[in-house]
Design a protein around this motif. Structure first.
Motif, PDB file in Angstrom:
ATOM      1  N   SER A  14       0.211  39.786 -27.591  1.00 43.34           N
ATOM      2  CA  SER A  14      -0.996  40.596 -27.529  1.00 43.34           C
ATOM      3  C   SER A  14      -2.115  39.906 -28.304  1.00 43.34           C
ATOM      4  O   SER A  14      -2.188  40.005 -29.531  1.00 43.34           O
ATOM      5  N   PHE A  15      -2.978  39.212 -27.577  1.00 43.87           N
ATOM      6  CA  PHE A  15      -4.115  38.558 -28.224  1.00 43.87           C
ATOM      7  C   PHE A  15      -5.040  39.608 -28.837  1.00 43.87           C
ATOM      8  O   PHE A  15      -5.642  39.381 -29.871  1.00 43.87           O
ATOM      9  N   ARG A  16      -5.139  40.743 -28.186  1.00 45.50           N
ATOM     10  CA  ARG A  16      -6.019  41.803 -28.673  1.00 45.50           C
ATOM     11  C   ARG A  16      -5.554  42.306 -30.038  1.00 45.50           C
ATOM     12  O   ARG A  16      -6.354  42.555 -30.924  1.00 45.50           O
ATOM     13  N   LYS A  17      -4.231  42.422 -30.231  1.00 44.70           N
ATOM     14  CA  LYS A  17      -3.700  42.953 -31.484  1.00 44.70           C
ATOM     15  C   LYS A  17      -3.381  41.878 -32.518  1.00 44.70           C
ATOM     16  O   LYS A  17      -3.541  42.107 -33.717  1.00 44.70           O
ATOM     17  N   TYR A  18      -2.874  40.717 -32.076  1.00 47.34           N
ATOM     18  CA  TYR A  18      -2.305  39.748 -33.008  1.00 47.34           C
ATOM     19  C   TYR A  18      -2.855  38.341 -32.831  1.00 47.34           C
ATOM     20  O   TYR A  18      -2.148  37.360 -33.074  1.00 47.34           O
ATOM     21  N   LEU A  19      -4.103  38.219 -32.435  1.00 43.76           N
ATOM     22  CA  LEU A  19      -4.654  36.899 -32.155  1.00 43.76           C
ATOM     23  C   LEU A  19      -4.543  35.956 -33.348  1.00 43.76           C
ATOM     24  O   LEU A  19      -4.110  34.815 -33.199  1.00 43.76           O
ATOM     25  N   GLN A  20      -4.903  36.394 -34.539  1.00 44.33           N
ATOM     26  CA  GLN A  20      -4.854  35.494 -35.694  1.00 44.33           C
ATOM     27  C   GLN A  20      -3.425  35.027 -35.973  1.00 44.33           C
ATOM     28  O   GLN A  20      -3.199  33.855 -36.277  1.00 44.33           O
ATOM     29  N   PRO A  51     -13.751  44.136 -22.648  1.00 40.18           N
ATOM     30  CA  PRO A  51     -13.445  43.956 -24.070  1.00 40.18           C
ATOM     31  C   PRO A  51     -11.942  43.944 -24.383  1.00 40.18           C
ATOM     32  O   PRO A  51     -11.531  43.426 -25.410  1.00 40.18           O
ATOM     33  N   ASP A  52     -11.122  44.480 -23.483  1.00 36.80           N
ATOM     34  CA  ASP A  52      -9.678  44.514 -23.709  1.00 36.80           C
ATOM     35  C   ASP A  52      -8.997  43.200 -23.329  1.00 36.80           C
ATOM     36  O   ASP A  52      -7.801  43.035 -23.549  1.00 36.80           O
ATOM     37  N   PHE A  53      -9.749  42.247 -22.755  1.00 38.28           N
ATOM     38  CA  PHE A  53      -9.199  40.948 -22.351  1.00 38.28           C
ATOM     39  C   PHE A  53      -9.848  39.864 -23.206  1.00 38.28           C
ATOM     40  O   PHE A  53     -11.059  39.662 -23.155  1.00 38.28           O
ATOM     41  N   MET A  62     -15.660  32.373 -16.832  1.00 40.60           N
ATOM     42  CA  MET A  62     -14.479  32.278 -15.971  1.00 40.60           C
ATOM     43  C   MET A  62     -13.908  33.668 -15.679  1.00 40.60           C
ATOM     44  O   MET A  62     -13.767  34.484 -16.586  1.00 40.60           O
ATOM     45  N   PRO A  63     -13.566  33.920 -14.414  1.00 39.36           N
ATOM     46  CA  PRO A  63     -12.991  35.224 -14.068  1.00 39.36           C
ATOM     47  C   PRO A  63     -11.627  35.424 -14.731  1.00 39.36           C
ATOM     48  O   PRO A  63     -10.863  34.469 -14.934  1.00 39.36           O
ATOM     49  N   GLN A  64     -11.318  36.671 -15.030  1.00 38.68           N
ATOM     50  CA  GLN A  64     -10.059  37.017 -15.689  1.00 38.68           C
ATOM     51  C   GLN A  64      -8.857  36.544 -14.865  1.00 38.68           C
ATOM     52  O   GLN A  64      -7.902  36.001 -15.426  1.00 38.68           O
ATOM     53  N   LEU A  65      -8.887  36.731 -13.560  1.00 39.60           N
ATOM     54  CA  LEU A  65      -7.769  36.326 -12.711  1.00 39.60           C
ATOM     55  C   LEU A  65      -7.536  34.813 -12.788  1.00 39.60           C
ATOM     56  O   LEU A  65      -6.396  34.353 -12.861  1.00 39.60           O
ATOM     57  N   TYR A  66      -8.607  34.043 -12.803  1.00 38.91           N
ATOM     58  CA  TYR A  66      -8.496  32.583 -12.920  1.00 38.91           C
ATOM     59  C   TYR A  66      -7.813  32.202 -14.236  1.00 38.91           C
ATOM     60  O   TYR A  66      -6.915  31.355 -14.262  1.00 38.91           O
ATOM     61  N   LEU A  67      -8.215  32.842 -15.336  1.00 36.55           N
ATOM     62  CA  LEU A  67      -7.637  32.541 -16.643  1.00 36.55           C
ATOM     63  C   LEU A  67      -6.151  32.911 -16.683  1.00 36.55           C
ATOM     64  O   LEU A  67      -5.335  32.180 -17.242  1.00 36.55           O
ATOM     65  N   LYS A  68      -5.801  34.031 -16.062  1.00 41.56           N
ATOM     66  CA  LYS A  68      -4.390  34.426 -16.001  1.00 41.56           C
ATOM     67  C   LYS A  68      -3.585  33.401 -15.204  1.00 41.56           C
ATOM     68  O   LYS A  68      -2.466  33.046 -15.589  1.00 41.56           O
ATOM     69  N   MET A  69      -4.130  32.926 -14.115  1.00 43.80           N
ATOM     70  CA  MET A  69      -3.435  31.924 -13.292  1.00 43.80           C
ATOM     71  C   MET A  69      -3.250  30.620 -14.063  1.00 43.80           C
ATOM     72  O   MET A  69      -2.208  29.968 -13.952  1.00 43.80           O
ATOM     73  N   GLN A  70      -4.244  30.231 -14.856  1.00 41.08           N
ATOM     74  CA  GLN A  70      -4.119  29.022 -15.676  1.00 41.08           C
ATOM     75  C   GLN A  70      -2.980  29.170 -16.682  1.00 41.08           C
ATOM     76  O   GLN A  70      -2.253  28.208 -16.951  1.00 41.08           O
ATOM     77  N   TYR A  71      -2.819  30.358 -17.217  1.00 37.62           N
ATOM     78  CA  TYR A  71      -1.731  30.618 -18.158  1.00 37.62           C
ATOM     79  C   TYR A  71      -0.384  30.465 -17.459  1.00 37.62           C
ATOM     80  O   TYR A  71       0.539  29.846 -17.985  1.00 37.62           O
ATOM     81  N   LEU A  72      -0.266  31.030 -16.265  1.00 36.74           N
ATOM     82  CA  LEU A  72       0.995  30.946 -15.525  1.00 36.74           C
ATOM     83  C   LEU A  72       1.325  29.498 -15.154  1.00 36.74           C
ATOM     84  O   LEU A  72       2.480  29.078 -15.244  1.00 36.74           O
ATOM     85  N   LYS A  73       0.317  28.742 -14.760  1.00 36.29           N
ATOM     86  CA  LYS A  73       0.532  27.322 -14.442  1.00 36.29           C
ATOM     87  C   LYS A  73       1.002  26.556 -15.682  1.00 36.29           C
ATOM     88  O   LYS A  73       1.848  25.664 -15.588  1.00 36.29           O
ATOM     89  N   ALA A  74       0.452  26.889 -16.844  1.00 36.92           N
ATOM     90  CA  ALA A  74       0.870  26.233 -18.081  1.00 36.92           C
ATOM     91  C   ALA A  74       2.326  26.559 -18.393  1.00 36.92           C
ATOM     92  O   ALA A  74       3.080  25.686 -18.844  1.00 36.92           O
ATOM     93  N   GLY A  91       2.598  43.353 -24.857  1.00 29.49           N
ATOM     94  CA  GLY A  91       1.653  43.942 -23.927  1.00 29.49           C
ATOM     95  C   GLY A  91       2.003  43.635 -22.474  1.00 29.49           C
ATOM     96  O   GLY A  91       2.921  42.859 -22.182  1.00 29.49           O
ATOM     97  N   THR A  92       1.262  44.228 -21.577  1.00 29.38           N
ATOM     98  CA  THR A  92       1.511  44.088 -20.139  1.00 29.38           C
ATOM     99  C   THR A  92       1.426  42.642 -19.678  1.00 29.38           C
ATOM    100  O   THR A  92       2.309  42.154 -18.965  1.00 29.38           O
TER     101      THR A  92
END
Length: 120
Positions: A14-20, A51-53, A62-74, A91-92
């Motif tokens: 959860s980047f929103r909760k535990y980013l640091q 704000p939740d992303f 960059m669109p949220q979907l694009y960033l999510k896809m980059q994460y999956l590719k990584a 988180g989800t």
């Protein structure tokens, strides 16, 4: 620093909760010579549209979907997937990334703190 091995990992959580904490874990792993594919940036920027992303510097347009896809590719390119789950919270998005890693037969590691210990 001389690398003893060349391991590539992705950290989810959860980047929103535990980013640091996640950034601290990323730094700790990199000090040990482990390549962290994602997150690959550390400076968060305001995401006024959603704000939740969490977005990082350079990702503002960059669109949220694009960033999510980059994460999956990584995750697909990684040797292991680390899920940061402080307080047993996942988180989800992190849960989906965990399933994605499992589908692609990646080693899944769970970390409850920002100090990575080989004995965890």
């Amino acid at each position: 620093m001389r690398k003893e091995f060349d391991m590539k990992v992705v950290i989810s959580g959860s980047f929103r909760k535990y980013l640091q904490d996640i950034i601290d874990l990323k730094t700790e792993l990199e000090k040990k010579g482990i390549t962290v594919l994602k997150p690959d940036k550390i400076k968060q920027v305001d995401n006024l549209e959603r704000p939740d992303f969490v977005k990082f510097e350079g990702e503002e347009s960059m669109p949220q979907l694009y960033l999510k896809m980059q994460y999956l590719k990584a995750i697909e390119k990684s040797d292991a997937h680390i899920t940061y789950n402080k307080d047993s919270y996942i988180g989800t998005n992190a849960m989906f990334e965990l399933y994605w890693a499992e589908f692609h037969r990646k080693n899944n590691i769970f970390s409850r703190n920002a100090r990575f210990n080989e004995n965890d």
